[in-house]
Design a protein around this motif. Structure first.
Motif, PDB file in Angstrom:
ATOM      1  N   ALA A 197     -58.919  -3.259  -9.322  1.00 43.31           N
ATOM      2  CA  ALA A 197     -58.545  -2.300  -8.270  1.00 43.31           C
ATOM      3  C   ALA A 197     -57.395  -1.422  -8.733  1.00 43.31           C
ATOM      4  O   ALA A 197     -57.360  -0.210  -8.450  1.00 43.31           O
ATOM      5  CB  ALA A 197     -58.177  -3.049  -6.992  1.00 43.31           C
ATOM      6  N   LEU A 198     -56.447  -2.018  -9.466  1.00 44.36           N
ATOM      7  CA  LEU A 198     -55.315  -1.231  -9.971  1.00 44.36           C
ATOM      8  C   LEU A 198     -55.788  -0.185 -10.980  1.00 44.36           C
ATOM      9  O   LEU A 198     -55.376   0.982 -10.910  1.00 44.36           O
ATOM     10  CB  LEU A 198     -54.289  -2.162 -10.622  1.00 44.36           C
ATOM     11  CG  LEU A 198     -53.122  -1.444 -11.298  1.00 44.36           C
ATOM     12  CD1 LEU A 198     -52.231  -0.772 -10.272  1.00 44.36           C
ATOM     13  CD2 LEU A 198     -52.303  -2.396 -12.156  1.00 44.36           C
ATOM     14  N   LYS A 199     -56.634  -0.574 -11.926  1.00 47.75           N
ATOM     15  CA  LYS A 199     -57.112   0.380 -12.922  1.00 47.75           C
ATOM     16  C   LYS A 199     -57.848   1.547 -12.269  1.00 47.75           C
ATOM     17  O   LYS A 199     -57.606   2.716 -12.590  1.00 47.75           O
ATOM     18  CB  LYS A 199     -58.039  -0.308 -13.929  1.00 47.75           C
ATOM     19  CG  LYS A 199     -57.329  -1.275 -14.855  1.00 47.75           C
ATOM     20  CD  LYS A 199     -58.227  -1.728 -15.984  1.00 47.75           C
ATOM     21  CE  LYS A 199     -58.466  -0.632 -16.993  1.00 47.75           C
ATOM     22  NZ  LYS A 199     -59.195  -1.119 -18.181  1.00 47.75           N
ATOM     23  N   ASN A 200     -58.729   1.234 -11.339  1.00 44.65           N
ATOM     24  CA  ASN A 200     -59.496   2.305 -10.680  1.00 44.65           C
ATOM     25  C   ASN A 200     -58.577   3.235  -9.894  1.00 44.65           C
ATOM     26  O   ASN A 200     -58.710   4.466  -9.968  1.00 44.65           O
ATOM     27  CB  ASN A 200     -60.548   1.693  -9.742  1.00 44.65           C
ATOM     28  CG  ASN A 200     -61.680   1.036 -10.506  1.00 44.65           C
ATOM     29  OD1 ASN A 200     -61.982   1.422 -11.628  1.00 44.65           O
ATOM     30  ND2 ASN A 200     -62.302   0.034  -9.906  1.00 44.65           N
ATOM     31  N   SER A 201     -57.646   2.662  -9.132  1.00 45.35           N
ATOM     32  CA  SER A 201     -56.777   3.506  -8.302  1.00 45.35           C
ATOM     33  C   SER A 201     -55.837   4.333  -9.163  1.00 45.35           C
ATOM     34  O   SER A 201     -55.577   5.508  -8.871  1.00 45.35           O
ATOM     35  CB  SER A 201     -55.983   2.629  -7.327  1.00 45.35           C
ATOM     36  OG  SER A 201     -55.130   1.741  -8.033  1.00 45.35           O
ATOM     37  N   PHE A 250     -50.266   4.150 -20.984  1.00 45.88           N
ATOM     38  CA  PHE A 250     -49.424   3.874 -19.823  1.00 45.88           C
ATOM     39  C   PHE A 250     -49.834   2.505 -19.284  1.00 45.88           C
ATOM     40  O   PHE A 250     -50.962   2.327 -18.813  1.00 45.88           O
ATOM     41  CB  PHE A 250     -49.601   4.957 -18.766  1.00 45.88           C
ATOM     42  CG  PHE A 250     -48.620   4.849 -17.627  1.00 45.88           C
ATOM     43  CD1 PHE A 250     -47.258   4.896 -17.860  1.00 45.88           C
ATOM     44  CD2 PHE A 250     -49.054   4.694 -16.320  1.00 45.88           C
ATOM     45  CE1 PHE A 250     -46.346   4.801 -16.825  1.00 45.88           C
ATOM     46  CE2 PHE A 250     -48.151   4.590 -15.279  1.00 45.88           C
ATOM     47  CZ  PHE A 250     -46.787   4.642 -15.532  1.00 45.88           C
ATOM     48  N   SER A 251     -48.919   1.539 -19.380  1.00 46.64           N
ATOM     49  CA  SER A 251     -49.239   0.147 -19.030  1.00 46.64           C
ATOM     50  C   SER A 251     -48.581  -0.232 -17.715  1.00 46.64           C
ATOM     51  O   SER A 251     -47.369  -0.037 -17.539  1.00 46.64           O
ATOM     52  CB  SER A 251     -48.760  -0.797 -20.137  1.00 46.64           C
ATOM     53  OG  SER A 251     -49.404  -0.484 -21.358  1.00 46.64           O
ATOM     54  N   VAL A 252     -49.371  -0.782 -16.807  1.00 43.67           N
ATOM     55  CA  VAL A 252     -48.878  -1.222 -15.497  1.00 43.67           C
ATOM     56  C   VAL A 252     -49.372  -2.637 -15.235  1.00 43.67           C
ATOM     57  O   VAL A 252     -50.362  -3.085 -15.810  1.00 43.67           O
ATOM     58  CB  VAL A 252     -49.363  -0.268 -14.378  1.00 43.67           C
ATOM     59  CG1 VAL A 252     -48.656   1.071 -14.470  1.00 43.67           C
ATOM     60  CG2 VAL A 252     -50.871  -0.085 -14.446  1.00 43.67           C
ATOM     61  N   TRP A 253     -48.682  -3.337 -14.318  1.00 44.03           N
ATOM     62  CA  TRP A 253     -48.973  -4.745 -14.059  1.00 44.03           C
ATOM     63  C   TRP A 253     -49.475  -4.934 -12.629  1.00 44.03           C
ATOM     64  O   TRP A 253     -49.088  -4.200 -11.723  1.00 44.03           O
ATOM     65  CB  TRP A 253     -47.729  -5.598 -14.260  1.00 44.03           C
ATOM     66  CG  TRP A 253     -47.247  -5.671 -15.682  1.00 44.03           C
ATOM     67  CD1 TRP A 253     -46.505  -4.737 -16.342  1.00 44.03           C
ATOM     68  CD2 TRP A 253     -47.495  -6.724 -16.619  1.00 44.03           C
ATOM     69  NE1 TRP A 253     -46.264  -5.146 -17.632  1.00 44.03           N
ATOM     70  CE2 TRP A 253     -46.856  -6.367 -17.817  1.00 44.03           C
ATOM     71  CE3 TRP A 253     -48.179  -7.931 -16.551  1.00 44.03           C
ATOM     72  CZ2 TRP A 253     -46.889  -7.173 -18.947  1.00 44.03           C
ATOM     73  CZ3 TRP A 253     -48.213  -8.740 -17.675  1.00 44.03           C
ATOM     74  CH2 TRP A 253     -47.576  -8.360 -18.869  1.00 44.03           C
ATOM     75  N   ALA A 272     -41.816  -3.813 -15.351  1.00 48.53           N
ATOM     76  CA  ALA A 272     -41.848  -2.368 -15.122  1.00 48.53           C
ATOM     77  C   ALA A 272     -42.952  -1.712 -15.943  1.00 48.53           C
ATOM     78  O   ALA A 272     -43.339  -2.210 -17.007  1.00 48.53           O
ATOM     79  CB  ALA A 272     -40.499  -1.774 -15.502  1.00 48.53           C
ATOM     80  N   PRO A 273     -43.489  -0.576 -15.452  1.00 42.44           N
ATOM     81  CA  PRO A 273     -44.492   0.161 -16.242  1.00 42.44           C
ATOM     82  C   PRO A 273     -43.916   0.627 -17.577  1.00 42.44           C
ATOM     83  O   PRO A 273     -42.712   0.858 -17.701  1.00 42.44           O
ATOM     84  CB  PRO A 273     -44.830   1.352 -15.330  1.00 42.44           C
ATOM     85  CG  PRO A 273     -44.463   0.908 -13.960  1.00 42.44           C
ATOM     86  CD  PRO A 273     -43.270   0.009 -14.123  1.00 42.44           C
ATOM     87  N   VAL A 274     -44.803   0.763 -18.560  1.00 41.15           N
ATOM     88  CA  VAL A 274     -44.386   1.145 -19.917  1.00 41.15           C
ATOM     89  C   VAL A 274     -45.119   2.415 -20.325  1.00 41.15           C
ATOM     90  O   VAL A 274     -46.357   2.488 -20.197  1.00 41.15           O
ATOM     91  CB  VAL A 274     -44.685   0.012 -20.924  1.00 41.15           C
ATOM     92  CG1 VAL A 274     -44.287   0.441 -22.335  1.00 41.15           C
ATOM     93  CG2 VAL A 274     -43.946  -1.258 -20.531  1.00 41.15           C
ATOM     94  N   PHE A 275     -44.356   3.411 -20.807  1.00 40.01           N
ATOM     95  CA  PHE A 275     -44.925   4.677 -21.280  1.00 40.01           C
ATOM     96  C   PHE A 275     -44.794   4.710 -22.793  1.00 40.01           C
ATOM     97  O   PHE A 275     -43.687   4.654 -23.333  1.00 40.01           O
ATOM     98  CB  PHE A 275     -44.162   5.843 -20.641  1.00 40.01           C
ATOM     99  CG  PHE A 275     -44.648   7.198 -21.056  1.00 40.01           C
ATOM    100  CD1 PHE A 275     -45.645   7.850 -20.342  1.00 40.01           C
ATOM    101  CD2 PHE A 275     -44.101   7.832 -22.163  1.00 40.01           C
ATOM    102  CE1 PHE A 275     -46.084   9.114 -20.724  1.00 40.01           C
ATOM    103  CE2 PHE A 275     -44.539   9.089 -22.556  1.00 40.01           C
ATOM    104  CZ  PHE A 275     -45.534   9.723 -21.830  1.00 40.01           C
ATOM    105  N   ILE A 305     -50.496  -1.576  -5.226  1.00 41.48           N
ATOM    106  CA  ILE A 305     -50.983  -2.708  -6.021  1.00 41.48           C
ATOM    107  C   ILE A 305     -50.124  -2.931  -7.259  1.00 41.48           C
ATOM    108  O   ILE A 305     -49.972  -4.049  -7.729  1.00 41.48           O
ATOM    109  CB  ILE A 305     -52.455  -2.479  -6.411  1.00 41.48           C
ATOM    110  CG1 ILE A 305     -53.305  -2.259  -5.160  1.00 41.48           C
ATOM    111  CG2 ILE A 305     -53.000  -3.661  -7.199  1.00 41.48           C
ATOM    112  CD1 ILE A 305     -54.738  -1.922  -5.465  1.00 41.48           C
ATOM    113  N   CYS A 306     -49.573  -1.845  -7.788  1.00 39.23           N
ATOM    114  CA  CYS A 306     -48.794  -1.937  -9.030  1.00 39.23           C
ATOM    115  C   CYS A 306     -47.490  -2.702  -8.782  1.00 39.23           C
ATOM    116  O   CYS A 306     -46.768  -2.428  -7.823  1.00 39.23           O
ATOM    117  CB  CYS A 306     -48.506  -0.525  -9.534  1.00 39.23           C
ATOM    118  SG  CYS A 306     -47.593  -0.502 -11.083  1.00 39.23           S
ATOM    119  N   LEU A 307     -47.179  -3.646  -9.672  1.00 37.81           N
ATOM    120  CA  LEU A 307     -45.955  -4.435  -9.534  1.00 37.81           C
ATOM    121  C   LEU A 307     -44.752  -3.663 -10.069  1.00 37.81           C
ATOM    122  O   LEU A 307     -44.868  -2.930 -11.054  1.00 37.81           O
ATOM    123  CB  LEU A 307     -46.110  -5.753 -10.293  1.00 37.81           C
ATOM    124  CG  LEU A 307     -47.229  -6.695  -9.841  1.00 37.81           C
ATOM    125  CD1 LEU A 307     -47.257  -7.941 -10.728  1.00 37.81           C
ATOM    126  CD2 LEU A 307     -47.058  -7.091  -8.384  1.00 37.81           C
TER     127      LEU A 307
END
Length: 288
Positions: free
Chosen positions: A235-239, A224-227, A207-210, A201-203
């Motif tokens: 669904a992304l947050k839960n997974s 930790f940020s994801v798109w 890009a993810p940011v730490f 699900i994560c794009l």
């Protein structure tokens, strides 16, 4: 036959005939307004938003209905100049008596012109989050996610900060984490990036940011940020939280709970702490 003609002539001479004509005209006009407004919206709906369609449909419907009503009243013989004069006086009096409604009406016009959101958008106003189901001249109606109906006056909408959560196709999920001070930060960063790379699900872009957000009382705090696409946001947050907990357990990364230490007044010597055995154990030990 003569009796029927005489009855019709009598009926025409009475007010009942004029009232019947006016009522029939109003009913036909009402149906005509519904049909015309629906037909126009069907023709132009692919070029307009849902909000615009609703506004256009109501504008056409009420405009035709007003004209039909005026025509029906004129057919009855009511002097419209007197009626309009009375309506003007009534409007002025009503305006002084209902300044709040006038303010909501003006705010509603601004909302329709500015269009910060539309019907079916999910918005947040103060602490209320819900789907927009109607935008009217006096208020905006929402349906919250626990299926409650909320009516918010337009004046409040203009004065409050409104967040449209479905304005853009993608959203960022900010995951708040904490790790123990003894952990290797670089190792944790790699674990998190690996989890994001494997999550379907994560794009990948953006890009993810730490981000290290600071040193907390019991942990090193991380964001930790994801798109994800907006429909996959929850669904992304839960997974991600589930996979992070599982990976941290496998890698032996400690997620600490709040720690509290007591000191005797110096910076280096804490109170000595000793565990107390339960009563059964103390008796067993004393017997030995």
């Amino acid at each position: 036959m003569k009796d029927i003609v005489a009855f019709i002539e009598l009926l025409k001479a009475s007010h009942l005939f004029a009232l019947s004509q006016a009522l029939l005209l109003f009913i036909i006009g009402f149906i005509f307004a519904r049909l015309i407004s629906s037909a126009v919206v069907k023709i132009v709906k692919h070029k307009m938003t849902a909000h615009g369609q609703l506004f256009l449909k109501r504008s056409i419907f009420y405009s035709i209905l007003v004209l039909v009503t005026i025509s029906a009243l004129d057919n009855v013989g009511i002097d419209l100049s007197i009626l309009l004069g009375a309506a003007g006086i009534f409007t002025v009096a009503l305006g002084f008596a209902s300044q709040t409604s006038a303010s909501n009406l003006i705010s509603g016009l601004f909302l329709m012109i500015e269009r910060p959101f539309s019907i079916t958008d999910v918005i947040k106003v103060n602490d209320i989050t819900g789907e927009v189901i109607s935008i009217d001249l006096l208020s905006v109606k929402l349906r919250t996610f626990d299926n409650l109906f909320v009516r918010i006056p337009n004046e409040s909408m203009i004065k409050s900060a409104v967040t449209t959560m479905t304005k853009y196709p993608i959203r960022r999920a900010d995951l708040k984490l904490g790790i123990a001070y003894k952990e290797d930060i670089e190792k944790v960063r790699k674990i998190l990036l690996d989890i994001a790379a494997k999550n379907l699900i994560c794009l990948e872009e953006p890009a993810p940011v730490f981000i290290l957000t600071g040193f907390g009382s019991s942990s090193i705090d991380i964001q930790f940020s994801v798109w994800a696409r907006r429909e996959n946001f929850l669904a992304l947050k839960n997974s991600m939280y589930t996979e992070i907990k599982k990976a941290f357990d496998q890698q032996g990364i400690e997620i600490p709970f709040p720690h509290v230490s007591l000191y005797a007044g110096t910076a280096t010597k804490p109170f000595p702490v000793a565990t107390t055995l339960d009563k059964g154990t103390e008796i067993g030990d004393s017997e030995k």
